[in-house]
Enzyme design. Structure first.
Site, PDB file in Angstrom:
ATOM      1  N   THR A 128      -2.752  -2.186   2.644  1.00 42.89           N
ATOM      2  CA  THR A 128      -2.279  -0.814   2.751  1.00 42.89           C
ATOM      3  C   THR A 128      -2.195  -0.356   4.201  1.00 42.89           C
ATOM      4  O   THR A 128      -2.944  -0.838   5.051  1.00 42.89           O
ATOM      5  CB  THR A 128      -3.256   0.120   1.983  1.00 42.89           C
ATOM      6  OG1 THR A 128      -2.994   1.473   2.331  1.00 42.89           O
ATOM      7  CG2 THR A 128      -4.704  -0.169   2.334  1.00 42.89           C
ATOM      8  N   ASP A 129      -1.320   0.621   4.447  1.00 40.02           N
ATOM      9  CA  ASP A 129      -1.246   1.195   5.797  1.00 40.02           C
ATOM     10  C   ASP A 129      -2.500   2.001   6.138  1.00 40.02           C
ATOM     11  O   ASP A 129      -2.736   2.330   7.299  1.00 40.02           O
ATOM     12  CB  ASP A 129       0.013   2.056   5.965  1.00 40.02           C
ATOM     13  CG  ASP A 129       0.124   3.208   4.975  1.00 40.02           C
ATOM     14  OD1 ASP A 129      -0.787   3.373   4.133  1.00 40.02           O
ATOM     15  OD2 ASP A 129       1.133   3.947   5.049  1.00 40.02           O
ATOM     16  N   GLU A 130      -3.305   2.332   5.123  1.00 39.13           N
ATOM     17  CA  GLU A 130      -4.498   3.145   5.397  1.00 39.13           C
ATOM     18  C   GLU A 130      -5.500   2.436   6.297  1.00 39.13           C
ATOM     19  O   GLU A 130      -6.387   3.081   6.860  1.00 39.13           O
ATOM     20  CB  GLU A 130      -5.196   3.519   4.093  1.00 39.13           C
ATOM     21  CG  GLU A 130      -4.398   4.462   3.266  1.00 39.13           C
ATOM     22  CD  GLU A 130      -5.233   5.173   2.229  1.00 39.13           C
ATOM     23  OE1 GLU A 130      -6.460   5.255   2.400  1.00 39.13           O
ATOM     24  OE2 GLU A 130      -4.650   5.629   1.249  1.00 39.13           O
ATOM     25  N   TYR A 155     -12.760   3.359   0.890  1.00 36.27           N
ATOM     26  CA  TYR A 155     -11.661   2.537   0.363  1.00 36.27           C
ATOM     27  C   TYR A 155     -10.946   1.799   1.488  1.00 36.27           C
ATOM     28  O   TYR A 155     -10.816   0.573   1.461  1.00 36.27           O
ATOM     29  CB  TYR A 155     -10.665   3.404  -0.429  1.00 36.27           C
ATOM     30  CG  TYR A 155      -9.322   2.735  -0.565  1.00 36.27           C
ATOM     31  CD1 TYR A 155      -9.183   1.555  -1.291  1.00 36.27           C
ATOM     32  CD2 TYR A 155      -8.185   3.261   0.062  1.00 36.27           C
ATOM     33  CE1 TYR A 155      -7.959   0.909  -1.384  1.00 36.27           C
ATOM     34  CE2 TYR A 155      -6.961   2.631  -0.034  1.00 36.27           C
ATOM     35  CZ  TYR A 155      -6.855   1.455  -0.751  1.00 36.27           C
ATOM     36  OH  TYR A 155      -5.648   0.824  -0.829  1.00 36.27           O
ATOM     37  N   LYS A 159     -10.526  -2.292   2.511  1.00 36.80           N
ATOM     38  CA  LYS A 159      -9.245  -3.004   2.637  1.00 36.80           C
ATOM     39  C   LYS A 159      -9.113  -3.602   4.039  1.00 36.80           C
ATOM     40  O   LYS A 159      -8.632  -4.733   4.202  1.00 36.80           O
ATOM     41  CB  LYS A 159      -8.067  -2.067   2.336  1.00 36.80           C
ATOM     42  CG  LYS A 159      -7.904  -1.699   0.876  1.00 36.80           C
ATOM     43  CD  LYS A 159      -7.706  -2.890  -0.062  1.00 36.80           C
ATOM     44  CE  LYS A 159      -6.320  -3.491   0.036  1.00 36.80           C
ATOM     45  NZ  LYS A 159      -6.134  -4.568  -0.979  1.00 36.80           N
TER      46      LYS A 159
END
Ligand code: TDX
Length: 339
Positions: A128-130, A155, A159
């Site tokens: 994810t870009d997060e 979260y 990741k």
């Protein structure tokens, strides 16, 4: 090609399975999924066969945890490529209870990496870009493959941890792997805890959409089929060892998305409410996907988010039995979190 798709009964994974059955019908697919609250067997029903057992259709479903080496190892041994979607993915849940995120995302990815290393198989890791943290609203920069990781939530930290494990296994052990970091997905079969399906199903049930804080936070929306086509492009055309950012230039703030949903669903423009903000709420994500576009022939097909949202609304309207019981559970969690 024989694929092992982890998390293949979740939102992005099930759409990957369904779409890949159409675009690459000669690929055989085994899904490994823990069938947690975020998975839905009904999403895979069309390809699992006619109910004569898990293995009757072209897609085989194995129920088990990606963190369980005894389950993972033989499945990796018998496939050619692992596509790793399995993850706990909801920020609000990670703030409430972080451990499942560490277990699935970090220990699960570690377990797969060890199996892939042992059996010398190709891995594509979905992320994810997060992991890159957030950007200011007026920052002209977007995330690229060179942006340092700087996660904000439990979260996104798990990741980022998983991504770093994959990179280390590539460098230290020479495994054949690629990584992709994608922006926010929307489309059919997304769990109703997430922003867009929560608001669509709220409106369908006569409940006002709920905006966290000011509603000015920006997300870079991409249709789930565009994401999954990019994953196939990376599998077929990507360079081993590389990371690719996937995005479709879809930046919108949350108020704009709610305004569009209200308009498309025939409600007044002010028919929404502000609720407590998410602690540590990332302000803005934005993806520069130039590398992917230079190195593969992938291009997004859903340029128009309005049309994509219209189709998504129609899907939720037509598939109430898919989401109704999950909706009650998700809203009970939100009531406890005051969001
Ligand atoms: O009711 C809501 N109201 C609201 O304003 C909900 C559920 C969310 N929001 C806001 C928070 C975010 O700014 O909408 C935006 C999107 O929220 P989520 O759907 O929870 O997504 P986000 O936190 O951006 O993370 C998503 O994209 C990256 C996925 O959940 C992650 O799994 C993915 O990695």
């Amino acid at each position: 090609m024989r694929l092992l798709v982890t998390g293949g009964a979740g939102f992005i994974g099930s759409n990957f399975v369904l779409r890949t059955r159409e675009t690459r019908p000669d690929w055989s697919i085994t899904v490994l999924d823990s069938m947690s609250y975020a998975a839905n067997r009904a999403s895979l029903e069309p390809v699992l066969g006619d109910g004569a057992g898990d293995n009757a259709g072209p897609v085989r479903l194995v129920v088990g945890s990606v963190a369980d080496a005894a389950v993972v190892d033989p499945l990796v041994a018998e496939c050619d490529v692992v596509v790793h979607f399995a993850a706990e993915s909801h920020n609000d849940n990670s703030l409430d209870s972080p451990w499942p995120f560490v277990e699935s995302n970090v220990v699960g990815t570690f377990t797969l990496l060890e199996a892939v290393r042992r059996h010398d198989k190709r891995l594509h890791h979905i992320s994810t870009d997060e992991v890159y943290g957030d950007l200011e609203l007026d920052d002209p920069e977007r995330f690229t493959e060179a942006t340092p990781v700087n996660p904000s939530s439990p979260y996104s930290a798990t990741k980022a941890g998983a991504d770093l494990l994959v990179r280390a296994w590539i460098r230290s052990f020479g495994i054949k792997a690629t990584v992709s970091n994608c922006s926010n997905n929307y489309g059919p079969r997304q769990h109703v805890e997430k922003f867009i399906p929560r608001q669509i199903t709220n409106i369908l049930q006569g409940i006002k959409p709920k905006l966290y804080g000011s509603g000015l936070n920006v997300r870079d929306w991409i249709h789930v089929d565009d994401h999954n086509d990019a994953v196939v492009a990376i599998l077929e055309q990507g360079r081993l060892g590389e990371t690719y950012l996937i995005g479709a230039d879809g930046e919108r703030d949350n108020r704009q998305i709610v305004a569009l949903l209200l308009e498309l669903m025939g409600k007044p423009a002010d028919w929404f409410e502000h609720v407590d903000d998410r602690p540590g709420h990332d302000l803005r994500y934005a993806i520069d996907s130039s590398k992917l576009r230079h190195e593969t022939d992938w291009r997004p097909r859903y340029g128009d988010i309005r049309a994509g949202l219209e189709a998504t609304i129609a899907w939720y309207r037509d598939n109430e039995e898919w989401w109704l019981s999950a909706k009650d559970d998700a809203e009970r969690v939100y009531a406890r979190l005051c969001r």
